[in-house]
Design an enzyme around this catalytic site. Structure first.
Site, mmCIF file in Angstrom:
data_model
loop_
_atom_site.group_PDB
_atom_site.id
_atom_site.type_symbol
_atom_site.label_atom_id
_atom_site.label_comp_id
_atom_site.label_asym_id
_atom_site.label_seq_id
_atom_site.Cartn_x
_atom_site.Cartn_y
_atom_site.Cartn_z
ATOM 1 N N ILE A 107 -69.843 -41.550 110.945
ATOM 2 C CA ILE A 107 -71.189 -41.119 111.361
ATOM 3 C C ILE A 107 -70.845 -39.888 112.335
ATOM 4 O O ILE A 107 -69.617 -39.756 113.152
ATOM 5 C CB ILE A 107 -71.817 -42.237 112.099
ATOM 6 C CG1 ILE A 107 -73.262 -41.576 112.565
ATOM 7 C CG2 ILE A 107 -71.369 -42.780 113.294
ATOM 8 C CD1 ILE A 107 -74.323 -42.619 112.839
ATOM 9 N N CYS A 108 -71.654 -38.822 112.511
ATOM 10 C CA CYS A 108 -71.666 -37.722 113.355
ATOM 11 C C CYS A 108 -70.327 -36.969 113.398
ATOM 12 O O CYS A 108 -69.937 -36.705 112.383
ATOM 13 C CB CYS A 108 -72.180 -38.296 114.891
ATOM 14 S SG CYS A 108 -72.187 -36.751 116.034
ATOM 15 N N GLY A 109 -69.624 -36.958 114.443
ATOM 16 C CA GLY A 109 -68.219 -36.286 114.727
ATOM 17 C C GLY A 109 -67.135 -36.897 113.724
ATOM 18 O O GLY A 109 -66.360 -35.965 113.309
#
Length: 205
Positions: A107-109
């Site tokens: 998720i995300c980064g």
């Protein structure tokens, strides 16, 4: 003779400094409620501090983690994904997991880490926005999907504002919740749908 199903292998949550607290809370809490053991894996066994200032003592170091001992590796977002190569070893470990047929959820980064490692070049995926991943120089732009969360084979990806959709995809991939129960769980936590609660109550009986 004992024909009971073997205990599922633990789920491994990657933890490192600047780890984004809110991104995997739904996922790990409800996996644990479903009887899955959650083990934290850090760069080493030294404590790390989340972006919210919470100290976490990792259960094991990254080099101790083997795909065959795990049912899933979760890579959470962190500022460190975007400030250098400190977390690149976690993306390399994700490659080992996928090569071994063991699921990875990012998720995300964490998605940018996978992009830099070349793991999104030939898999459908999503992230915060397409140009965030484009900045990594990866070759998977044509496989980018504008969705809350995406599962392609053994890989789940999501953007930072979609912790509930991320959890939904993980539960579906691992078979923790399925069908209308999975749908109801998502509607309860994403849409605050009171009717979804009744479905979950019934399923829990």
């Amino acid at each position: 003779m004992n024909h009971s199903t073997p205990e599922p292998k633990p789920v491994h949550l990657a933890v490192y400094d600047t780890f984004a607290d809110w991104e995997t809370g739904h996922t790990t809490a409800y996996l644990a409620r479903a009887g899955r053991e959650i083990r934290t894996v850090g760069p080493n066994r030294e404590p790390v501090k989340t972006v919210g200032g919470v100290r976490i003592q990792p259960d094991l170091a990254l080099d101790e983690l083997r795909p065959e001992d795990s049912s899933l590796l979760i890579l959470t977002g962190a500022d460190l994904w975007d400030t250098g190569d400190d977390l690149a070893p976690f993306a390399r470990k994700a490659r080992a997991f996928l090569d071994a047929g063991v699921p990875v959820a990012a998720i995300c980064g964490g998605t940018a880490g996978l992009a830099r490692e070349g793991l999104l070049d030939d898999r459908a995926h999503t992230s915060a926005v397409s140009f965030y991943l484009a900045a990594t120089g990866y070759k998977g732009g044509e496989r980018y999907v504008d969705a809350d969360a995406v599962t392609d084979g053994n890989l789940v990806t999501a953007g930072p504002t979609e912790p509930v959709a991320f959890a939904r995809e993980v539960f579906g991939l691992l078979g923790v919740y399925e069908g209308e129960v999975l749908d109801a769980w998502y509607r309860l936590f994403h849409d605050s749908d009171p009717e979804a609660y009744a479905v979950l109550e019934k399923a829990g009986q």
